[in-house]
Design an enzyme around this catalytic site. Sequence first.
Site, PDB file in Angstrom:
ATOM      1  N   ARG A   1       0.078   9.293   7.654  1.00  0.00           N
ATOM      2  CA  ARG A   1      -0.278   8.408   8.771  1.00  0.00           C
ATOM      3  C   ARG A   1       0.132   6.939   8.523  1.00  0.00           C
ATOM      4  O   ARG A   1      -0.687   6.042   8.485  1.00  0.00           O
ATOM      5  CB  ARG A   1      -1.775   8.465   9.090  1.00  0.00           C
ATOM      6  N   PRO A   2       1.413   6.663   8.240  1.00  0.00           N
ATOM      7  CA  PRO A   2       1.845   5.268   8.012  1.00  0.00           C
ATOM      8  C   PRO A   2       1.633   4.411   9.267  1.00  0.00           C
ATOM      9  O   PRO A   2       1.371   4.939  10.347  1.00  0.00           O
ATOM     10  CB  PRO A   2       3.327   5.399   7.696  1.00  0.00           C
ATOM     11  N   ILE A   3       1.747   3.099   9.110  1.00  0.00           N
ATOM     12  CA  ILE A   3       1.547   2.211  10.277  1.00  0.00           C
ATOM     13  C   ILE A   3       2.713   1.235  10.445  1.00  0.00           C
ATOM     14  O   ILE A   3       2.573   0.185  11.074  1.00  0.00           O
ATOM     15  CB  ILE A   3       0.223   1.416  10.159  1.00  0.00           C
ATOM     16  N   ASP A   4       3.888   1.633   9.971  1.00  0.00           N
ATOM     17  CA  ASP A   4       5.055   0.721  10.076  1.00  0.00           C
ATOM     18  C   ASP A   4       5.410   0.393  11.520  1.00  0.00           C
ATOM     19  O   ASP A   4       5.819  -0.724  11.836  1.00  0.00           O
ATOM     20  CB  ASP A   4       6.263   1.338   9.368  1.00  0.00           C
TER      21      ASP A   4
ATOM     22  N   LYS B   1     -11.272  12.314  24.079  1.00  0.00           N
ATOM     23  CA  LYS B   1     -11.425  11.427  22.917  1.00  0.00           C
ATOM     24  C   LYS B   1     -10.209  10.490  22.839  1.00  0.00           C
ATOM     25  O   LYS B   1     -10.357   9.295  22.639  1.00  0.00           O
ATOM     26  CB  LYS B   1     -11.498  12.265  21.644  1.00  0.00           C
ATOM     27  N   ASN B   2      -8.998  11.085  23.041  1.00  0.00           N
ATOM     28  CA  ASN B   2      -7.776  10.285  22.841  1.00  0.00           C
ATOM     29  C   ASN B   2      -7.394   9.454  24.058  1.00  0.00           C
ATOM     30  O   ASN B   2      -6.270   8.978  24.160  1.00  0.00           O
ATOM     31  CB  ASN B   2      -6.630  11.212  22.406  1.00  0.00           C
TER      32      ASN B   2
ATOM     33  N   ARG C   1      -8.770   7.115  12.397  1.00  0.00           N
ATOM     34  CA  ARG C   1      -7.443   6.510  12.554  1.00  0.00           C
ATOM     35  C   ARG C   1      -7.359   5.654  13.804  1.00  0.00           C
ATOM     36  O   ARG C   1      -6.702   4.613  13.822  1.00  0.00           O
ATOM     37  CB  ARG C   1      -6.420   7.655  12.610  1.00  0.00           C
TER      38      ARG C   1
ATOM     39  N   ARG D   1     -16.684  15.032  15.510  1.00  0.00           N
ATOM     40  CA  ARG D   1     -15.896  13.829  15.833  1.00  0.00           C
ATOM     41  C   ARG D   1     -15.155  14.014  17.147  1.00  0.00           C
ATOM     42  O   ARG D   1     -14.834  13.065  17.841  1.00  0.00           O
ATOM     43  CB  ARG D   1     -14.865  13.536  14.723  1.00  0.00           C
TER      44      ARG D   1
ATOM     45  N   CYS E   1      -5.139  11.086   6.156  1.00  0.00           N
ATOM     46  CA  CYS E   1      -6.080  12.193   6.363  1.00  0.00           C
ATOM     47  C   CYS E   1      -5.331  13.487   6.062  1.00  0.00           C
ATOM     48  O   CYS E   1      -4.148  13.487   5.776  1.00  0.00           O
ATOM     49  CB  CYS E   1      -6.629  12.175   7.773  1.00  0.00           C
TER      50      CYS E   1
ATOM     51  N   ASP F   1      -2.042  18.929  18.564  1.00  0.00           N
ATOM     52  CA  ASP F   1      -3.497  19.102  18.423  1.00  0.00           C
ATOM     53  C   ASP F   1      -3.950  20.505  18.804  1.00  0.00           C
ATOM     54  O   ASP F   1      -5.094  20.864  18.563  1.00  0.00           O
ATOM     55  CB  ASP F   1      -4.249  18.066  19.283  1.00  0.00           C
TER      56      ASP F   1
END
Length: 430
Positions: free
Chosen positions: A126-129, A26-27, A97, A407, A121, A314
């Site tokens: 889960r920031p996106i800086d 998946k990743n 995400r 998922r 989640c 994970d």
Amino acid sequence: MKEALVIQGLDGKKTLSGSINVNGAKNAVLQAFAMSLLFKDELVLKNVPEIEDVKNMVEIFKSLGVSVVRKSKGVYAIKVLNKISTVLPEEISKKFRASIVLTGPILSRFGSVSFPHPGGCVIGSRPIDIFLNGFESLSAKIKESEKGYTINSDGKLKGTKIFLRIQSVTGLQTLMMAGVLAKGKTIIKNAPLEPETKNLADFMNLCGAKIKGAGTSTIEITGTGPLAAKGKVFNTPPDRIEAGSFLILGAVAAERLEINNCNPGDFESLIETLKYCGVNIEVLKNKVLVTNKKGGVYRSADIKTHEYPGFPTDLQAPMTVFLTQAEGEALIFETIFEGRLNYMSELVRMGADIRLCDPHRAIVRGPTPLRGREVESPDIRAGLAFIIAVIIANGESIIHNVHYIDRGYEKIEERLRSLGLNIKRVEITA
Ligand code: EPZ
């Protein structure tokens, strides 16, 4: 319509047996979809897992006006027509995400991208800086509104030097792909070393990119024009997290389990940890075999999650379930996400002896018998951990929110049933 899995526990007996094939990662594949937006010709992806996140990605592509054709099981042909929308659809993008990885290729190829505030989640905020600061370093301009972000590069992104304050995996992958179409050289330092990133870079280099150092902590990208597949096909690498999850399942519930189509070198940290605990594992070229001696009890081991090649975050939840069955006390130290121990309360309700010390640390003592019960799957990986836990437990269990598990794992009940497990998927009427 809500679904659940009904599973008859083995009450600690290790009676599963057989072999299970590992699907495409998946990743890796979600990032490969993003990579396809850098191509001027058709790109074919193979070994694509038929999981919910792939369906979500296909839906986003269709809403952007990108041509996606499912040629056969696991084979998708993607073609970027000359004009596409650069606005990520809010509802579907928030579902997973990984949609954020699309921002790099879209911004660098089409000069702008708009996307919603990413859904946090259960495993963390889960920031996106890292993404936003990276785009600004590449000379893009960011406008934030209550709906989300619009980023413009007015023309080309300009290559630059970026030091990743935090070793964000998708942050690195997104900025690396943005650098492919930027003007000049982009150097990214303090890069995490996940194998999926090198796999992506190697394929792009086959198609005209100039990326050096993938798989090391410094990656140098020299900007080129759109890439060309010219018939080359991206073969999704096997899912190391799925392989590791099944290896843990085999250790606690199988007499003999063969895990096929995997790269054992991608999950050595888990293999070495399980061997240290006394698990009998045979490593072959693209499979691992776990067998159980009658009556053997495993010993415990402390777990500290870390970027690759350290112990994968994970696999933290499935490994915690293993440790509830091992002799002794273990410290679980989840260094990556601040919300990734929340699932443990359900294991305690099943009889596990786990004490939470703080949002990152817990102490697990074993072995303890587990009692079957109804549980809610909070996310993909804890969901798989709950499947392992209820298989060990005595009695019948019901796992709700199966859509989380879907998922990340294709047809999970069919594959486990083939090992001898009494498992069925049921519809939950409201
Ligand atoms: C990828 O997520 C994986 N997802 C995750 O797998 C995996 O757990 C994670 O890497 C770590 O290995 C995909 O590849 C699609 P991060 P990613 O950015 O890239 C912080 C699964 O179950 N951070 O490496 O989103 C972040 O909060 C999923 O398959 C910032 O602070 O993870 C976390 O604490 C779960 N700012 C740390 O970095 C940012 O801008 C590492 O997160 C980005 C991240």
